[in-house]
Design a protein around this motif. Structure first.
Motif, PDB file in Angstrom:
ATOM      1  N   HIS A  70     -10.604 -59.432 -15.934  1.00  0.00           N
ATOM      2  CA  HIS A  70     -11.052 -59.913 -14.835  1.00  0.00           C
ATOM      3  C   HIS A  70     -11.861 -58.666 -13.618  1.00  0.00           C
ATOM      4  CE1 HIS A  70     -10.471 -62.538 -10.724  1.00  0.00           C
ATOM      5  NE2 HIS A  70     -10.542 -61.465 -10.521  1.00  0.00           N
ATOM      6  N   GLU A  71     -11.081 -57.727 -13.787  1.00  0.00           N
ATOM      7  CA  GLU A  71     -11.818 -56.830 -13.020  1.00  0.00           C
ATOM      8  C   GLU A  71     -12.847 -56.200 -13.682  1.00  0.00           C
ATOM      9  OE1 GLU A  71     -10.960 -55.981 -10.118  1.00  0.00           O
ATOM     10  OE2 GLU A  71      -9.099 -57.218 -10.255  1.00  0.00           O
ATOM     11  N   HIS A 101     -15.907 -58.086 -12.416  1.00  0.00           N
ATOM     12  CA  HIS A 101     -16.606 -57.882 -11.043  1.00  0.00           C
ATOM     13  C   HIS A 101     -17.376 -56.493 -11.025  1.00  0.00           C
ATOM     14  CE1 HIS A 101     -14.126 -60.805  -8.880  1.00  0.00           C
ATOM     15  NE2 HIS A 101     -13.116 -60.051  -9.002  1.00  0.00           N
ATOM     16  N   ASP A 154     -10.668 -64.225  -4.439  1.00  0.00           N
ATOM     17  CA  ASP A 154     -11.993 -64.270  -4.607  1.00  0.00           C
ATOM     18  C   ASP A 154     -12.761 -65.516  -3.977  1.00  0.00           C
ATOM     19  OD1 ASP A 154     -11.482 -61.849  -5.745  1.00  0.00           O
ATOM     20  OD2 ASP A 154     -11.486 -62.637  -7.719  1.00  0.00           O
TER      21      ASP A 154
HETATM   22 ZN    ZN Z   1     -11.156 -60.715  -8.442  1.00  0.00          ZN
END
Ligand code: ZN
Ligand code: ADP
Ligand code: MG
Length: 637
Positions: free
Chosen positions: A439-440, A443, A521
Motif C-alpha cells: 500500500h505504502e 503511494h 485516502d
Molecule cells: Zn494510503
C-alpha cells in the motif's frame, strides 16, 4: 490491717508535703498527690504482709523466694515466697522496685530464682483510657464538619453574586514584542496600542479618540494571548485577563457582576489592559444562538457593552479580546467605540515559522548543523504553539537519547510524532506487514513517477499510534500550500497518488483482498475532487463556484445555515463528476503499478527489510528501472 493503714498514711504524708505549697494555694490540688501516691498504697493494701525492696533482697539471699515477676512499666515485682509449713501456699507480695534493678536481677540469677518480666496490666489501661477519648474526638469532628458544611452552603448561596475574583491580574507580564514572532503585521498594528497606553496625551492633544477595544482574530495557538501580554509588557501596565467562559455561569446575573467587578478593579489600576479570551463564549449574537437564547449570556454581554460605553476613551484602559469565531459575534460588540479594531493573527508562513523557531530555540541547546530553515519548510500549517511544542518535544527526545544537543534527527522525529503519532514497535514479517508495504509503496512510487506530484520525503512501515500502519511523506511545496494556488495538474496527480495505495493492494492481492486501510485516502480524494468540481471550476461542469471558499475554514466561517444554493439536479451532476474523476485517476494509478510490477515487488522487499526508505534512496532505486520525470529529477539533485 491497722499496721498497714498506718504505713500507708505515713507514706502519703511526705508526698503531700512535697506539694505543700501548691496545696495551700489551691486546696483542690491536694487530691493530686493522693492519686499519685495511691499505686504503692493500694498495692500493699492487697496483701496483709508487707515486703520492701531491702527485705526482698534478704529473702532472696535466704532462699525463701520461689518465683518473681517483674512489671517494668508499673515498676513492681510480684513475689511468690516458698511456702512454709504453717502458711498457705502461693502467697503473693507486691514490691515496689527501683529505677534500675541490677542488684535484684544479679541476686535472682545467683540464687537461681525463677523470674520473668511482664507489662500486661499497663498497656491494657492505656487502651481503656484511649477509647473514650477517641469517642469524644470523633464526635467533635462530626460536629465541626457539620457546622462547616452548613456555613459554607449558606455563604455560597448568599454570595454567588459577589465575584470570587475569577480574573487574573499580572502587574508585569514580562513578555515583550521580541518574544512574539512571525506575525509581523499584527505586531505593527498593535505597536500603536502600546503608545495609547504609554502616552495618551499624544493622541488626545490633537483630538483623536483612543480606541477602546481591539479584537484579535485567529486560529488557536497563533499567539493571541501572547501578543496581548506583550502589549501590556511593552507598555509596562497591569494585565487583567479573564476567559469568556468564566462569565457564563449557572446563575443569571453572576456573569454580569463579574464584568462589573472586573471593570471596577481595572479602573482602580488604570492605565491597564483588559484581556478577554474566547469572547465568542459570551459575545455571540443575541437571540440567534443555536440552542435558544441564553438569558445569562445576554445579560453578561449587555453588561460588557454598558461598561465599554461607560468610560471615556482617555481613562487609560484598553480592552483586547481574542476569538477564533468573529463571525458569531454580536454586531453590537463590533461597532465603533467598542471592538472597532480587528487584527487578524493568522498561522505563520515559512518566514514566520522560521522566526518563531528562532525565538523558541533561544533557550535550547541546538547543534549548529541543524537548519531551522529546513524545519520551517517542513512544518506548513504549524502555529506558534505547535512550533514551541515541536522544539520542546525534540528537546525531550534529545534528553531521552542522552545527547548533548538537539540534532536534526530529533527534530524530524518530533515532527513525525506531532503530525502522525507515536512510533510503535515494527510488525513481524507477516502478510499484514506485506500488505501495508505494498500500500505504502503504491503511494510512494506514484509520488515519484507522476510528473506534477510533490517529491517523496520518505516511506515507512513503522506503525504509529492511532492505527497508522505506515505512511509515505512528501516534501510539500511551500508556495502552493501558502498561496493556496493549486494547479489542476497538481490536484489530479495528487488524487492519483492518494489512490496509489488502494491500487497497489488490488493489483497485487486482488480486488477481494483490499482492506479498509484506504478509507482515509478515499476521504481525501473525495474532498479534493469535490473542490475541483464545485470551487475551482476545473471540470466540464463549467466555471462556476458552487460552494464558497470559506466553508472549510471553520474558524473564519459560519458553521451553520450555510447550505449551497444549487438544485438537486446539479447535486447529482456534481456527485457524478466527482466519481468519474476518482475512477479515472484510480485507473491511471492501477496502470502505473501494473507496468512497474517488478519494481514494486523489489521496493516492497527493501521496505520490509529496512522498515523505512528515504526519498533519496527511493529515487535512486526507481531510476535504475525507469526514467524519472524531470521535476522529480530536479528535486533529487
Ligand atoms: Zn494510503
Ligand atoms: P492563542 O492565545 O492564540 O491560542 P497563545 O498565545 O496562548 O495562543 O500561544 C501559546 C504559546 O505558543 C505561547 O505561549 C508561545 O510559547 C507560543 N507561540 C504562539 N504563537 C507564537 C508566536 N507568534 N511567537 C512566538 N511564540 C508563539
Ligand atoms: Mg489564548
Amino acid at each position: 490491717m491497722t499496721n498497714f493503714a498506718k504505713k500507708a498514711s505515713m507514706k502519703k504524708r511526705p508526698a503531700t508535703k512535697n506539694l505543700g505549697l501548691a496545696s495551700i494555694l489551691a486546696a483542690s490540688l491536694t487530691i493530686l498527690p493522693g492519686v499519685v501516691a495511691s499505686t504503692p498504697a493500694l498495692a500493699q493494701k492487697a496483701k496483709p504482709d508487707s515486703l520492701n525492696y531491702g527485705k526482698l533482697l534478704q529473702k532472696i539471699d535466704q532462699g525463701e523466694v520461689q518465683s518473681l515477676e517483674i512489671d517494668k512499666t508499673e515498676r513492681v515485682a510480684k513475689v511468690k515466697l516458698k511456702s512454709k509449713g504453717q502458711k498457705k501456699d502461693n502467697q503473693v507480695f507486691k514490691v515496689k522496685l527501683l529505677n534500675q534493678n541490677t542488684e535484684l536481677v544479679n541476686k535472682l540469677k545467683q540464687n537461681k530464682v525463677d523470674f520473668a518480666e511482664v507489662s500486661s496490666a499497663n498497656s491494657k489501661s492505656v487502651v481503656e483510657l484511649l477509647i473514650p477519648l477517641m469517642w469524644i474526638f470523633l464526635l467533635l469532628t462530626v460536629i465541626l464538619l457539620f457546622l462547616r458544611r452548613t456555613t459554607n452552603a449558606s455563604s455560597q448561596a448568599m454570595n454567588f453574586g459577589k465575584t470570587k475574583a475569577r480574573f487574573q491580574m499580572e502587574a508585569k507580564t514580562g513578555v515583550i514584542f521580541d518574544d512574539v514572532a512571525g506575525i509581523e503585521e499584527a505586531k505593527e498594528e498593535l505597536q500603536e496600542v502600546v503608545t495609547f497606553l504609554k502616552q495618551p496625551e499624544k493622541f488626545t492633544a490633537v483630538g483623536a479618540r483612543i480606541p477602546k477595544g481591539v479584537l484579535l482574530v485567529g486560529p488557536p495557538g497563533t499567539g493571541k494571548t501572547l501578543l496581548a501580554k506583550a502589549i501590556a509588557g511593552e507598555a509596562g501596565v497591569p494585565f487583567f485577563s479573564i476567559s469568556g467562559s468564566e462569565f457564563v455561569e449557572m446563575f443569571v446575573g453572576v456573569g454580569a457582576s463579574r464584568v462589573r467587578d472586573l471593570f471596577k478593579k481595572a479602573k482602580e489600576s488604570a492605565p491597564c489592559l483588559i484581556f478577554i479570551d474566547e469572547i465568542d463564549a459570551v459575545g455571540r449574537q443575541r437571540g440567534a444562538g443555536i440552542g435558544g437564547g441564553n438569558d445569562e449570556r445576554e445579560q453578561t454581554l449587555n453588561q460588557l457593552l454598558t461598561e465599554m460605553d461607560g468610560f471615556e476613551g482617555n481613562t487609560g484602559i484598553i480592552i483586547i479580546a481574542a476569538t477564533n469565531r468573529p463571525d458569531v459575534l454580536d454586531a453590537a460588540l463590533l461597532r465603533p467605540g467598542r471592538f472597532d479594531r480587528q487584527v487578524i493573527v493568522d498561522a505563520p508562513d515559512r518566514k514566520g515559522r522560521l522566526s518563531i523557531l528562532q525565538v523558541h530555540s533561544r533557550n535550547k541547546k541546538i547543534e549548529p548543523s541543524v537548519s531551522l530553515e529546513i524545519v520551517a519548510r517542513r512544518t506548513p500549517g504549524f502555529t506558534g504553539a505547535d512550533l514551541a511544542n515541536l522544539l520542546n518535544e525534540a528537546a525531550i527526545l534529545t534528553a531521552r537519547r542522552r545527547k548533548e544537543a538537539i540534532t536534526q534527527l530529533e527534530i524530524d522525529d518530533a515532527i513525525d510524532r506531532l503530525t502522525i503519532g507515536l512510533t510503535l514497535n515494527p510488525l513481524l514479517d507477516s502478510r499484514k506487514k506485506r500488505l501495508i508495504a505494498y500500500h505504502e509503496i503504491g503511494h510512494a512510487l506514484l509520488a515519484t513517477l507522476l510528473e506534477h506530484s510533490d517529491p517523496l520525503n520518505k516511506v515507512t512501515i513503522i506503525p504509529r499510534s492511532g492505527g497508522v500502519g505506515g505512511f509515505s511523506q512528501l516534501i510539500l511545496n511551500e508556495e502552493t500550500i501558502d498561496s493556496g494556488l493549486y494547479t489542476r495538474a497538481w490536484l489530479k496527480d495528487n488524487i492519483t497518488m492518494t489512490l496509489g495505495g488502494r491500487a497497489a493492494e488490488s493489483e497485487v492481492f486482488g480486488e477481494a483482498e483490499t482492506t479498509g486501510g484506504a478509507s482515509g485516502d478515499l476521504k481525501m480524494v473525495t474532498n479534493l475532487a469535490r473542490k475541483m468540481v464545485t470551487m475551482y471550476g476545473m471540470t466540464d461542469l463549467g466555471l462556476v463556484a458552487l460552494e464558497s471558499q470559506n466553508q472549510n475554514d471553520v474558524f473564519l466561517g459560519r458553521d451553520w445555515g450555510n447550505r449551497s444554493e444549487y438544485s438537486e439536479e446539479m447535486a447529482s451532476k456534481i456527485d457524478n463528476k466527482v466519481r468519474e474523476m476518482a475512477l479515472s485517476c484510480y485507473q491511471e494509478a492501477c496502470n502505473i503499478i501494473r507496468q512497474n510490477r517488478s519494481l514494486v515487488d523489489k521496493l516492497v522487499e527493501i521496505l520490509v527489510e529496512q522498515e523505512t526508505i528515504e526519498g533519496e534512496q527511493f529515487r535512486t532505486i526507481v531510476a535504475e528501472y525507469t526514467q524519472l520525470p524531470e521535476k522529480q529529477l530536479a528535486t533529487s539533485s
